[in-house]
Scaffold this active site. Structure first.
Site, mmCIF file in Angstrom:
data_model
loop_
_atom_site.group_PDB
_atom_site.id
_atom_site.type_symbol
_atom_site.label_atom_id
_atom_site.label_comp_id
_atom_site.label_asym_id
_atom_site.label_seq_id
_atom_site.Cartn_x
_atom_site.Cartn_y
_atom_site.Cartn_z
ATOM 1 C CE1 TYR A 79 -3.615 2.615 0.672
ATOM 2 C CE2 TYR A 79 -2.023 3.526 2.227
ATOM 3 C CZ TYR A 79 -3.183 3.657 1.484
ATOM 4 O OH TYR A 79 -3.896 4.823 1.542
ATOM 5 C CG ASP A 158 -9.437 10.202 -0.280
ATOM 6 O OD1 ASP A 158 -10.015 10.385 0.810
ATOM 7 O OD2 ASP A 158 -8.770 9.191 -0.532
ATOM 8 C CD GLU A 378 -13.289 1.952 -2.800
ATOM 9 O OE1 GLU A 378 -12.825 1.410 -3.834
ATOM 10 O OE2 GLU A 378 -12.620 2.722 -2.089
HETATM 11 C C1 DGY Z 1 -6.820 5.842 -0.157
HETATM 12 O O1 DGY Z 1 -5.764 5.204 -0.086
HETATM 13 O O2 DGY Z 1 -7.433 6.021 -1.207
HETATM 14 C C2 DGY Z 1 -7.410 6.367 1.070
HETATM 15 O O3 DGY Z 1 -8.603 7.034 0.852
HETATM 16 C C3 DGY Z 1 -6.451 7.268 1.798
HETATM 17 O O4 DGY Z 1 -6.508 6.918 3.093
#
Ligand code: DGY
Length: 405
Positions: A79, A158, A378
């Site tokens: 990640y 985001d 999602e």
């Molecule tokens: C992502 O990785 O897209 C998350 O929203 C950030 O925490």
């Protein structure tokens, strides 16, 4: 469908908490865990308590609850940005990020208790939830009495079009990082590379200030402030069960609600405010509908918000987009720029259940329809109901369990 929801939660369980998604989000995320606990509470309350206690096990000394708690068993590089980037640890020794997410955890703790009363759990988590709020009051409170965020990731939404303007002030273009999100999900459904450069630049600057100083992105967001106020509402109830005085929490919930009405309400919708410029950021984000959850919200403002939701967000059809389809920035598949998300629908649903059951019903049906059509994705195209982003997404499964309970 319920059995499938539980199957997703079981598959994503990591022993004491639940990953949002095995491949895309392979660690523990703060606000995800709160929503996931609300779902666990409906079938395995012990898991709900574990989910929250495990997250708060990584709480910092200053009270902040980091937005990611890293699982040391997950390979480095799975990640981005991982522990190497954030370069910080909780007092427990676990690697974490240094930013936060909307504090929906007190509500989750309260709902967990309602599902299976457990005063001992409440007594254990209450001081940690209070410390989380204390951090916000000390480190993030503005002179207007509102709580601010310092990164788009802190909003939980985001790449909301609401952040387009404040992000223009971020000029740096960091290099040498590799996005991992687009290994799993189509790039058209995620933030752009330019967005990521800005996210990385902002996170670096905050990290380099010792996770203390807000930078170019310094925002009072209606969803975050609503979550803060709803947390105080929940803490008042938790305090009562613990034999403590609920009144300070009730007062704080009323105060944040009043400050939001004074500083974030544009007569139609709640907006974000840029602390650096002092200006409201006018956008058509559904974050602006979430103050419906605040019990102290004046009735006439709630009525106006509902009228806005009907008019600009097609609330009556039951599928609430994250951004108004009538706005030019709307994009039906790109993450937080329009798709419908189960958690945002759920928050607005919570705000409508008592006020307008006639509208809460279709919203609940809309969540079920999206999942029935496309699975536990999602997010969903609000028109076609096609699923986007990752598969087997934990909060989509968890909140569905709560909706049907
Ligand atoms: C992502 O990785 O897209 C998350 O929203 C950030 O925490």
């Amino acid at each position: 469908m319920l059995r499938d929801a539980i199957r997703v939660l079981v598959a994503n369980w990591d022993g004491s908490y639940t990953v949002p998604s095995r491949r895309l989000y392979p660690h523990q995320w703060s606000w995800d865990s709160a929503f996931i606990a609300i779902g666990h509470a409906r079938w395995a309350p012990r898991r709900a308590r574990s989910e929250l206690l495990s997250l708060f096990g990584a709480q910092w000394r200053d009270g902040r609850v980091p937005h990611i708690v890293f699982n040391p068993k997950v390979p480095d590089g799975a990640y981005f940005p991982g522990p190497d980037f954030w370069q910080t640890r909780a007092p427990s020794g676990t690697a974490t990020s240094g930013i936060i997410q909307p504090p929906v955890h007190a509500l989750a703790a309260w709902k967990t208790h309602l599902a299976e009363p457990d005063p001992a759990f409440l007594r254990r988590i209450y001081p940690r939830l209070v410390a989380q709020q204390e951090f916000l009051r000390t480190a993030r409170r503005s002179p207007e009495g509102l709580i601010s965020i310092v990164h788009p990731w802190e909003s939980g939404m985001d790449n909301s079009p609401a952040w387009d303007l404040p992000l223009q002030g971020v000029q740096e273009r960091p290099t040498g990082f590799v996005r991992r999100d687009i290994d799993t999900v189509n790039a058209e459904e995620r933030p752009t590379d330019r967005d990521y450069e800005r996210y990385v630049a902002l996170a670096k600057a905050y990290r380099d200030s010792g996770y203390r100083r807000p930078g170019a992105f310094h925002i009072e967001d209606p969803l975050f402030n609503t979550a803060y106020g709803v947390a105080e509402q929940a803490l008042a109830k938790i305090a009562e069960v613990c034999g403590l005085d609920p009144e300070p929490h009730e007062r704080e919930a009323a105060a944040i609600s009043a400050a939001m009405v004074e500083h974030l309400y544009d007569g139609d919708l709640f907006q974000s405010r840029d602390v650096n410029t002092g200006h409201l950021i006018h956008s058509a984000s559904a974050a602006g509908l979430t103050p419906l959850m605040l019990t102290a919200l004046p009735g006439e403002i709630a009525d106006t918000l509902i009228a806005t939701a009907l008019d600009r967000f097609a609330l009556k059809d039951g599928v609430l987009p994250s951004f108004s389809p009538s706005a030019p920035e709307f994009d039906s598949v790109r993450y937080w720029r329009g798709p419908s998300w189960i958690n945002l629908c759920w928050l607005v649903w919570q705000g409508l259940k008592d006020r307008r059951p006639d509208l809460a019903g279709p919203l609940a049906d809309g969540m079920l329809t999206m999942v029935a059509r496309s699975g536990f994705r999602e997010y969903f195209d609000p028109f076609t109901l096609r699923g986007h982003g990752c598969w087997d997404f934990s909060w989509s499964a968890a909140l569905l369990l709560d909706v049907v309970a």
